[in-house]
Design a protein around this motif. Structure first.
Motif, PDB file in Angstrom:
ATOM      1  N   HIS A 109      -5.237  -8.370  -4.562  1.00 11.47           N
ATOM      2  CA  HIS A 109      -4.618  -7.267  -5.115  1.00 11.47           C
ATOM      3  C   HIS A 109      -3.670  -7.785  -6.241  1.00 11.47           C
ATOM      4  O   HIS A 109      -3.338  -7.452  -7.099  1.00 11.47           O
ATOM      5  CB  HIS A 109      -3.976  -6.442  -3.956  1.00 11.47           C
ATOM      6  CG  HIS A 109      -2.879  -5.580  -4.498  1.00 11.47           C
ATOM      7  ND1 HIS A 109      -3.374  -4.266  -5.349  1.00 11.47           N
ATOM      8  CD2 HIS A 109      -1.522  -5.514  -4.526  1.00 11.47           C
ATOM      9  CE1 HIS A 109      -2.281  -3.628  -5.715  1.00 11.47           C
ATOM     10  NE2 HIS A 109      -1.219  -4.307  -5.091  1.00 11.47           N
ATOM     11  N   SER A 164      -3.194  -7.798 -10.498  1.00 11.99           N
ATOM     12  CA  SER A 164      -2.016  -7.288 -11.401  1.00 11.99           C
ATOM     13  C   SER A 164      -1.531  -8.316 -12.052  1.00 11.99           C
ATOM     14  O   SER A 164      -1.394  -8.062 -13.281  1.00 11.99           O
ATOM     15  CB  SER A 164      -1.180  -6.607 -10.202  1.00 11.99           C
ATOM     16  OG  SER A 164      -1.655  -5.735  -9.455  1.00 11.99           O
ATOM     17  N   THR A 223      -4.497  -8.663   0.265  1.00 13.36           N
ATOM     18  CA  THR A 223      -3.284  -8.781  -0.346  1.00 13.36           C
ATOM     19  C   THR A 223      -3.524  -9.728  -1.628  1.00 13.36           C
ATOM     20  O   THR A 223      -2.979  -9.449  -2.714  1.00 13.36           O
ATOM     21  CB  THR A 223      -2.105  -8.978   0.481  1.00 13.36           C
ATOM     22  OG1 THR A 223      -2.288  -8.041   1.718  1.00 13.36           O
ATOM     23  CG2 THR A 223      -0.904  -9.030  -0.124  1.00 13.36           C
ATOM     24  N   ASP A 235       0.789  -1.114   0.054  1.00 12.35           N
ATOM     25  CA  ASP A 235       0.067   0.187   0.073  1.00 12.35           C
ATOM     26  C   ASP A 235       0.807   1.348  -0.054  1.00 12.35           C
ATOM     27  O   ASP A 235       0.451   2.226  -0.427  1.00 12.35           O
ATOM     28  CB  ASP A 235      -0.950   0.031   1.339  1.00 12.35           C
ATOM     29  CG  ASP A 235      -2.120  -1.079   1.055  1.00 12.35           C
ATOM     30  OD1 ASP A 235      -2.352  -1.405   0.117  1.00 12.35           O
ATOM     31  OD2 ASP A 235      -2.650  -1.608   2.168  1.00 12.35           O
TER      32      ASP A 235
END
Length: 236
Positions: A166, A170, A163, A144
């Motif tokens: 996330h 990506s 996490t 972050d």
């Protein structure tokens, strides 16, 4: 007792067609369970075969029970199946969540909370995020605070769902060739995309396992359900 045949299958259980019950000392034991799977074939197994089934199979049968879709079975049969499934599910949850000192069962919470993931390496600060680390099987990601950190496949259980999702998002953008502003401006090689797919597969497996365990915990936790229970985070 277990059946002599292999009861493992990847096809989802869509119906419990019949039961054979044997009663010993007031306990009703499921001598034979006949289910229909998604391949439209019948499979037979016993209560002792639960440990040989996928945990997804246990969830399928529990969903059929709580949704009231086993009307082909009588009340005693549904009750016996309910007791057997919940007893087995409770044992699974206890093995995963509680440390038993006598049996030396490793605590799931200890795996997550007592040791932090090994995310720091002195040589990754200038590395390109979302590329593979050279020495061990892992991916460099940004946290972050836009700092480069390391995510290893053997430590995925130490990361939160947020996490993991996330990093997965990506990596998926990289693997599919989607150009996003938050990604580094570079040309992703075929090897980069292949390693991204490997990590995505590992993350998906971990997230699916967690969803399944949360679902099973809800079944044995005594919490009231509302709405269509098939929306209860069915694992896919």
């Amino acid at each position: 007792m277990e059946t002599s045949k292999d009861v493992y299958s990847k096809h989802r259980i869509i119906a419990v067609t019949s039961l054979k019950i044997m009663e010993f000392f007031g306990y009703k034991h499921l001598e034979e369970i006949t289910v229909r799977r998604q391949d439209d074939k019948l499979y037979k197994f016993r209560e002792g075969d639960f440990k040989r089934l996928r945990r997804k199979d246990i969830e399928d049968m529990l969903l059929l029970l709580v949704q009231g879709k086993l009307t082909n079975l009588n009340v005693d049969e549904r009750f016996a199946l309910n007791v057997a499934l919940r007893m087995y599910t409770r044992r699974i949850v206890i093995q995963e969540r509680v440390e038993d000192l006598q049996l030396a069962v490793e605590s799931y919470q200890k795996k997550i909370n007592l040791t932090k993931p090994d995310t720091y390496r002195s040589d990754i600060s200038k590395k390109t995020p979302y590329t593979a680390y050279r020495d061990i099987q892992g991916i460099i990601y940004q946290d972050d605070m836009d700092r480069n950190r390391l995510m290893r496949t053997d430590e995925l259980h130490k990361f939160s769902d947020g996490t993991l999702n996330h990093v997965r998002t990506s990596l998926n953008d990289i693997a599919t060739g989607i150009q996003m502003e938050y990604l580094p401006k570079r040309k992703w090689t075929k090897q980069d995309k292949q390693r991204a797919r490997v990590m995505i597969k590992a993350i998906d497996k971990k997230l699916k396992y967690r969803r399944l365990m949360r679902s099973l915990e809800k079944f044995v936790g005594g919490r009231p359900y509302r709405g269509d229970l098939r929306l209860l985070q069915r694992t896919i």
